[in-house]
Design a protein around this motif. Sequence first.
Motif, PDB file in Angstrom:
ATOM      1  N   GLU A  39      -7.426  -0.680  -0.725  1.00  0.00           N
ATOM      2  CA  GLU A  39      -6.943  -1.075   0.604  1.00  0.00           C
ATOM      3  C   GLU A  39      -5.425  -1.247   0.668  1.00  0.00           C
ATOM      4  OE1 GLU A  39      -8.513  -4.910  -1.372  1.00  0.00           O
ATOM      5  OE2 GLU A  39      -9.202  -2.848  -1.195  1.00  0.00           O
ATOM      6  N   PHE A  40      -4.729  -1.269  -0.462  1.00  0.00           N
ATOM      7  CA  PHE A  40      -3.280  -1.429  -0.465  1.00  0.00           C
ATOM      8  C   PHE A  40      -2.510  -0.147  -0.801  1.00  0.00           C
ATOM      9  CE2 PHE A  40      -4.731  -5.790  -1.561  1.00  0.00           C
ATOM     10  CZ  PHE A  40      -4.313  -6.402  -0.388  1.00  0.00           C
ATOM     11  N   ILE A  41      -3.212   0.910  -1.166  1.00  0.00           N
ATOM     12  CA  ILE A  41      -2.531   2.133  -1.597  1.00  0.00           C
ATOM     13  C   ILE A  41      -1.649   2.705  -0.490  1.00  0.00           C
ATOM     14  CG2 ILE A  41      -2.838   4.528  -2.322  1.00  0.00           C
ATOM     15  CD1 ILE A  41      -5.265   3.621  -3.929  1.00  0.00           C
ATOM     16  N   ALA A  42      -2.163   2.859   0.712  1.00  0.00           N
ATOM     17  CA  ALA A  42      -1.385   3.451   1.811  1.00  0.00           C
ATOM     18  C   ALA A  42      -0.102   2.652   2.058  1.00  0.00           C
ATOM     19  CB  ALA A  42      -2.223   3.526   3.080  1.00  0.00           C
ATOM     20  N   GLU A  43      -0.207   1.340   2.030  1.00  0.00           N
ATOM     21  CA  GLU A  43       0.962   0.475   2.237  1.00  0.00           C
ATOM     22  C   GLU A  43       2.001   0.670   1.131  1.00  0.00           C
ATOM     23  OE1 GLU A  43       1.830  -4.277   1.852  1.00  0.00           O
ATOM     24  OE2 GLU A  43      -0.085  -3.656   2.718  1.00  0.00           O
ATOM     25  N   ARG A  44       1.551   0.798  -0.105  1.00  0.00           N
ATOM     26  CA  ARG A  44       2.456   0.907  -1.252  1.00  0.00           C
ATOM     27  C   ARG A  44       3.146   2.262  -1.350  1.00  0.00           C
ATOM     28  NH1 ARG A  44       2.389  -4.205  -1.468  1.00  0.00           N
ATOM     29  NH2 ARG A  44       1.044  -5.246  -2.934  1.00  0.00           N
ATOM     30  N   ILE A  45       2.502   3.329  -0.854  1.00  0.00           N
ATOM     31  CA  ILE A  45       3.108   4.656  -0.996  1.00  0.00           C
ATOM     32  C   ILE A  45       3.819   5.126   0.271  1.00  0.00           C
ATOM     33  CG2 ILE A  45       1.473   5.314  -2.799  1.00  0.00           C
ATOM     34  CD1 ILE A  45       0.080   7.111  -0.760  1.00  0.00           C
ATOM     35  N   GLY A  46       3.751   4.362   1.348  1.00  0.00           N
ATOM     36  CA  GLY A  46       4.448   4.732   2.577  1.00  0.00           C
ATOM     37  C   GLY A  46       5.953   4.792   2.348  1.00  0.00           C
ATOM     38  N   GLY A  47       6.579   5.890   2.702  1.00  0.00           N
ATOM     39  CA  GLY A  47       8.016   6.040   2.562  1.00  0.00           C
ATOM     40  C   GLY A  47       8.502   6.280   1.144  1.00  0.00           C
ATOM     41  N   VAL A  48       7.566   6.516   0.229  1.00  0.00           N
ATOM     42  CA  VAL A  48       7.914   6.731  -1.177  1.00  0.00           C
ATOM     43  C   VAL A  48       8.078   8.230  -1.430  1.00  0.00           C
ATOM     44  CG1 VAL A  48       7.018   6.511  -3.533  1.00  0.00           C
ATOM     45  CG2 VAL A  48       6.786   4.620  -1.949  1.00  0.00           C
ATOM     46  N   ASN A  49       9.051   8.588  -2.264  1.00  0.00           N
ATOM     47  CA  ASN A  49       9.287   9.993  -2.592  1.00  0.00           C
ATOM     48  C   ASN A  49       8.418  10.485  -3.742  1.00  0.00           C
ATOM     49  OD1 ASN A  49      12.264   8.743  -1.943  1.00  0.00           O
ATOM     50  ND2 ASN A  49      11.834  10.637  -0.870  1.00  0.00           N
ATOM     51  N   ILE A  50       8.170   9.604  -4.727  1.00  0.00           N
ATOM     52  CA  ILE A  50       7.412   9.985  -5.916  1.00  0.00           C
ATOM     53  C   ILE A  50       6.355   8.917  -6.191  1.00  0.00           C
ATOM     54  CG2 ILE A  50       7.512  10.434  -8.403  1.00  0.00           C
ATOM     55  CD1 ILE A  50      10.477  11.239  -7.968  1.00  0.00           C
ATOM     56  N   VAL A  51       5.112   9.349  -6.357  1.00  0.00           N
ATOM     57  CA  VAL A  51       4.009   8.438  -6.696  1.00  0.00           C
ATOM     58  C   VAL A  51       3.459   8.858  -8.055  1.00  0.00           C
ATOM     59  CG1 VAL A  51       1.725   7.609  -6.055  1.00  0.00           C
ATOM     60  CG2 VAL A  51       3.403   8.100  -4.277  1.00  0.00           C
ATOM     61  N   ILE A  52       3.338   7.882  -8.950  1.00  0.00           N
ATOM     62  CA  ILE A  52       2.738   8.120 -10.263  1.00  0.00           C
ATOM     63  C   ILE A  52       1.476   7.281 -10.326  1.00  0.00           C
ATOM     64  CG2 ILE A  52       3.029   7.929 -12.759  1.00  0.00           C
ATOM     65  CD1 ILE A  52       6.095   8.134 -12.208  1.00  0.00           C
ATOM     66  N   SER A  53       0.357   7.926 -10.628  1.00  0.00           N
ATOM     67  CA  SER A  53      -0.924   7.234 -10.649  1.00  0.00           C
ATOM     68  C   SER A  53      -1.799   7.794 -11.755  1.00  0.00           C
ATOM     69  CB  SER A  53      -1.620   7.416  -9.305  1.00  0.00           C
ATOM     70  OG  SER A  53      -2.911   6.879  -9.349  1.00  0.00           O
ATOM     71  N   SER A  54      -2.578   6.928 -12.348  1.00  0.00           N
ATOM     72  CA  SER A  54      -3.530   7.363 -13.357  1.00  0.00           C
ATOM     73  C   SER A  54      -4.951   7.315 -12.804  1.00  0.00           C
ATOM     74  CB  SER A  54      -3.422   6.488 -14.600  1.00  0.00           C
ATOM     75  OG  SER A  54      -4.385   6.863 -15.546  1.00  0.00           O
ATOM     76  N   LYS A  55      -5.314   6.208 -12.193  1.00  0.00           N
ATOM     77  CA  LYS A  55      -6.681   6.024 -11.726  1.00  0.00           C
ATOM     78  C   LYS A  55      -6.802   5.827 -10.224  1.00  0.00           C
ATOM     79  CE  LYS A  55      -8.398   6.026 -15.886  1.00  0.00           C
ATOM     80  NZ  LYS A  55      -9.141   7.140 -16.380  1.00  0.00           N
ATOM     81  N   ALA A  56      -5.737   5.387  -9.561  1.00  0.00           N
ATOM     82  CA  ALA A  56      -5.799   5.148  -8.125  1.00  0.00           C
ATOM     83  C   ALA A  56      -6.086   6.455  -7.399  1.00  0.00           C
ATOM     84  CB  ALA A  56      -4.492   4.541  -7.614  1.00  0.00           C
ATOM     85  N   GLU A  57      -7.049   6.435  -6.503  1.00  0.00           N
ATOM     86  CA  GLU A  57      -7.449   7.652  -5.795  1.00  0.00           C
ATOM     87  C   GLU A  57      -6.583   7.840  -4.550  1.00  0.00           C
ATOM     88  OE1 GLU A  57     -11.632   8.217  -5.184  1.00  0.00           O
ATOM     89  OE2 GLU A  57     -12.092   7.126  -7.008  1.00  0.00           O
ATOM     90  N   ILE A  58      -5.915   8.983  -4.508  1.00  0.00           N
ATOM     91  CA  ILE A  58      -5.077   9.318  -3.356  1.00  0.00           C
ATOM     92  C   ILE A  58      -5.620  10.622  -2.786  1.00  0.00           C
ATOM     93  CG2 ILE A  58      -2.762   9.900  -2.588  1.00  0.00           C
ATOM     94  CD1 ILE A  58      -1.754   8.330  -5.051  1.00  0.00           C
ATOM     95  N   ASP A  59      -5.991  10.589  -1.502  1.00  0.00           N
ATOM     96  CA  ASP A  59      -6.524  11.799  -0.876  1.00  0.00           C
ATOM     97  C   ASP A  59      -5.643  12.181   0.313  1.00  0.00           C
ATOM     98  OD1 ASP A  59      -7.212  10.066   1.164  1.00  0.00           O
ATOM     99  OD2 ASP A  59      -9.357  10.121   0.747  1.00  0.00           O
ATOM    100  N   ARG A  60      -5.989  13.241   0.998  1.00  0.00           N
ATOM    101  CA  ARG A  60      -5.198  13.723   2.133  1.00  0.00           C
ATOM    102  C   ARG A  60      -5.106  12.684   3.246  1.00  0.00           C
ATOM    103  NH1 ARG A  60      -4.148  19.324   2.091  1.00  0.00           N
ATOM    104  NH2 ARG A  60      -5.310  20.390   0.464  1.00  0.00           N
ATOM    105  N   GLY A  61      -6.108  11.845   3.370  1.00  0.00           N
ATOM    106  CA  GLY A  61      -6.110  10.815   4.414  1.00  0.00           C
ATOM    107  C   GLY A  61      -5.011   9.788   4.247  1.00  0.00           C
ATOM    108  N   LEU A  62      -4.603   9.570   3.021  1.00  0.00           N
ATOM    109  CA  LEU A  62      -3.523   8.613   2.793  1.00  0.00           C
ATOM    110  C   LEU A  62      -2.197   9.250   3.092  1.00  0.00           C
ATOM    111  CD1 LEU A  62      -4.700   6.853  -0.471  1.00  0.00           C
ATOM    112  CD2 LEU A  62      -4.570   5.890   1.810  1.00  0.00           C
TER     113      LEU A  62
END
Length: 62
Positions: A39-62
Amino acid sequence: MNNKKIVILDTCATAPNDISKDAIMQMGNLAIYDRMPLEFIAERIGGVNIVISSKAEIDRGL
């Protein structure tokens, strides 16, 4: 230093030396999170240029 915003979402899923945070910090402004509830992923990656993730699921909806 570069103006890029960089976020690491889930350092709990990596070994201590898996990611060179010093090298990444030279690329821009780095925010690090140990765990990232879905529930916090969208908030944390908004306006970010580079996202590094190992397990957090990021899909097109985010």
